[in-house]
Every structure is written in C-alpha cells, then in structure tokens.
Design an enzyme around this catalytic site. Structure first.
Site, PDB file in Angstrom:
ATOM      1  CG  HIS A   1      29.120  84.561  87.156  1.00  0.00           C
ATOM      2  ND1 HIS A   1      29.762  83.420  86.736  1.00  0.00           N
ATOM      3  CD2 HIS A   1      27.797  84.236  87.208  1.00  0.00           C
ATOM      4  CE1 HIS A   1      28.866  82.464  86.541  1.00  0.00           C
ATOM      5  NE2 HIS A   1      27.674  82.933  86.824  1.00  0.00           N
TER       6      HIS A   1
ATOM      7  CG  ASP B   1      26.045  77.982  89.288  1.00  0.00           C
ATOM      8  OD1 ASP B   1      25.999  79.189  89.599  1.00  0.00           O
ATOM      9  OD2 ASP B   1      25.935  77.582  88.115  1.00  0.00           O
ATOM     10  CG  HIS B   2      29.899  79.668  88.471  1.00  0.00           C
ATOM     11  ND1 HIS B   2      30.564  79.217  87.352  1.00  0.00           N
ATOM     12  CD2 HIS B   2      28.573  79.615  88.176  1.00  0.00           C
ATOM     13  CE1 HIS B   2      29.677  78.915  86.420  1.00  0.00           C
ATOM     14  NE2 HIS B   2      28.468  79.148  86.888  1.00  0.00           N
TER      15      HIS B   2
ATOM     16  CG  HIS C   1      24.980  83.441  89.213  1.00  0.00           C
ATOM     17  ND1 HIS C   1      24.728  83.468  87.860  1.00  0.00           N
ATOM     18  CD2 HIS C   1      24.136  84.336  89.770  1.00  0.00           C
ATOM     19  CE1 HIS C   1      23.764  84.356  87.618  1.00  0.00           C
ATOM     20  NE2 HIS C   1      23.398  84.894  88.763  1.00  0.00           N
TER      21      HIS C   1
ATOM     22  CG  HIS D   1      27.517  75.917  83.318  1.00  0.00           C
ATOM     23  ND1 HIS D   1      26.216  76.245  83.034  1.00  0.00           N
ATOM     24  CD2 HIS D   1      27.801  76.537  84.486  1.00  0.00           C
ATOM     25  CE1 HIS D   1      25.752  77.035  83.979  1.00  0.00           C
ATOM     26  NE2 HIS D   1      26.690  77.228  84.879  1.00  0.00           N
TER      27      HIS D   1
ATOM     28  CG  HIS E   1      25.627  85.145  83.231  1.00  0.00           C
ATOM     29  ND1 HIS E   1      24.691  84.306  82.681  1.00  0.00           N
ATOM     30  CD2 HIS E   1      25.864  84.653  84.474  1.00  0.00           C
ATOM     31  CE1 HIS E   1      24.384  83.364  83.562  1.00  0.00           C
ATOM     32  NE2 HIS E   1      25.074  83.561  84.656  1.00  0.00           N
TER      33      HIS E   1
ATOM     34  CG  ASP F   1      27.349  80.644  84.012  1.00  0.00           C
ATOM     35  OD1 ASP F   1      27.506  79.532  83.462  1.00  0.00           O
ATOM     36  OD2 ASP F   1      26.792  80.784  85.113  1.00  0.00           O
TER      37      ASP F   1
HETATM   38 ZN   LIG Z   1      26.508  78.822  86.281  1.00  0.00          ZN
HETATM   39 ZN   LIG Z   2      25.667  82.246  86.302  1.00  0.00          ZN
END
Ligand SMILES: [Zn+2]
Ligand SMILES: [Zn+2]
Length: 286
Positions: free
Chosen positions: A50, A54-55, A52, A253, A127, A195
């Site tokens: 996805h 942080d990914h 986001h 995570h 998510h 996630d």
């Molecule tokens: Zn994440």
């Molecule tokens: Zn996420």
C-alpha cells in the site's frame, strides 16, 4: 512506522533462483541491503502492499541507485490503485539523470505473477488505505525416485526426463510407470500480511502456509488502538496463524513503543508456539 536505533522500516526480499522480489521499500532499504551483503541491482520486481510512506519512501533512493549502477533489466513494480501517479511523483521529486526502465502494474485481487517454479497471488487486507497481502506459492515438483529406478538399472538416460514429465516409459522391454518412479514434492507457501486490522477473510487466504510473515504493531492491551488504526496485535496475528494451520509465524512491523519485542513474542506464543519476532537482516531458508 518510524525507524528506531535497532530497526529499519519495512522491506522483505524474497529470492528464488533468478527472481529477487522486494516486498515494500521503506526508507533506508538500499543501505540495509548493502549491510546485508545483497546487491540492489539484482532486484527485478518490487511488490507494494500500500502507499503509506513507511512502506514506500525508499523507492526513490533505490531507483536512483539502480540508475547510477548500470541496471540493465526492466524493473517491474506492482502496487495498488494510484501506482502510476505515486511512482511518477517519486521520479519527479529530484533530478534523476540515469534512466531505469520501469514497468508499472496496478494490482487487484488474484494472480499477479507466474513462472515455472512459483506464482504470486494478492489478497485484500483491511487497512485504512487499499492494501494487499501476498502469497508466494511454489508449484509441486515431480522428483525422480532414484532407488526405484536402480532396480531397473536405469541411472542416467534421457528417458528419465520423460518420467519427470509424468509420462510412462519402456526400458529394456519393461514398462516403468511415472507414478511409481517419481515422488511428488509439495510446493511451499509463504504469506505476507502487512498492515491490516483483524479480518476473518485473511485466514482463508493464508491457509496452510509454511510461513506467514505478519504485522504485529501492538500488544493485545492496545487492542482498541489496533482496531482504530487497522493494525494487528501479536495475539491476533497468532490467531490467524493458528486458525490457518500455518507452520511458522514471523512477526514484524512493531510500533516504536516496544524497544523490546519479547513481550509481543510471548503473547503470540501462547496461542501459536512457532512464533519469532523479526529483526533486521534476519534470513530464512525454506
Ligand atoms: Zn505500515
Ligand atoms: Zn499502513
């Protein structure tokens, strides 16, 4: 969601013969690969769960590195809706002098890649953004039963290849059945659940996996928070692994509030014994 002194952001490298597939690319991934002794130029596919930050915030740096290091392959990037805009924006965020050939594939649920050894399917997670989990499923292989063939004095011969294809053969006037002369080795399954809030549907998707790599952002004390932000607790991750009859569970995570993740491991182990918490540079051979 934030790197700590001990942990970098999310990214997992899956290797199978010539395929090197990165799952997510958190900030700092290229440096982590160098520390691990892995060459980023060997990556040929990237799967994004996805969008986001942080990914995915490591993507720009990684692509820039590939361009500067004579990357001659096509880089295939798979990700949810919006992939064309997100990657375009990343590529427009600074001056990229060296071009990398990139092909973008927008994914939905189902088969996303297949070769002779394995296939990858994606399944929907629950998510706050559109997010997908992935199954890497190895195809069953027919292996030669060497002992059985020795009875016929058959060691190396092109006919053995026919048996391996599932065909019966005649050898020195004797019929040898593929069914008797070969053993089916069941392919392995690795599932990634990164996630998501708890959702019964996930259990079906990861059924009987040899290994599940699963997010466990919180401990079960923060179940309400997990529900609100659509993440899992360690207990919920173990529940998924147990109900899916998986063989092994790796948690990852973690929220930065847990400098020591032992309590998360302990929580998960109560329900699913074969649990380990991931650490940076962890390597698993299946
Ligand atoms: Zn994440
Ligand atoms: Zn996420």
């Amino acid at each position: 969601m934030q790197p700590t002194k001990e942990r970098n952001l999310s990214s997992v490298l899956f290797s199978y013969s010539s395929e090197n597939i990165l799952i997510d690319c958190g900030e700092g991934t290229q440096r982590q690969m160098k520390i691990a002794g892995l060459k980023p130029t060997r990556i040929n596919r990237i799967l994004i769960t996805h969008w986001h930050g942080d990914h995915v915030l490591g993507l720009g740096g990684l692509i820039r590195y590939l361009g500067a290091n004579e990357y001659n392959n096509t880089l295939y990037i798979y990700g949810p809706k919006g992939i064309k805009d997100y990657v375009k924006n990343i590529l427009n965020s600074c001056v990229f002098t060296d071009n990398v050939k990139i092909e973008l594939i927008e994914i939905k649920e189902g088969l996303i890649f297949e070769n002779k050894d394995f296939y990858i399917e994606s399944f929907r997670l629950n998510h706050t953004e559109v997010c997908y989990g992935f199954n890497f499923i190895e195809k069953d292989k027919r292996r030669i039963n060497v002992k059985y063939l020795a009875k016929f004095g058959l060691k190396t011969h092109p006919l053995i290849g026919e048996l391996q294809k599932g065909k019966d053969i005649v050898w020195q006037n004797k019929k040898i059945k593929s069914r008797d002369a070969t053993i089916i080795a069941k392919g392995k399954k690795i599932s990634f659940i990164i996630d998501t809030g708890f959702d019964e549907n996930i259990i079906k998707s990861v059924k009987e996996a040899n290994l599940i790599i699963c997010e466990a952002t919180y401990s079960d004390e923060l179940k309400e928070k997990a529900m609100k932000y659509k993440h899992l607790t360690a207990k919920q991750a173990s529940e998924i692994a147990k109900k899916a009859k998986a063989k092994r569970l790796i948690l990852t995570h973690f929220s930065q509030r847990y400098p020591d993740v032992k309590e998360l491991e302990k929580e998960s182990k109560k329900l699913f014994k074969n649990t380990t918490c991931a650490k940076d540079f962890m390597k698993i051979i299946l």
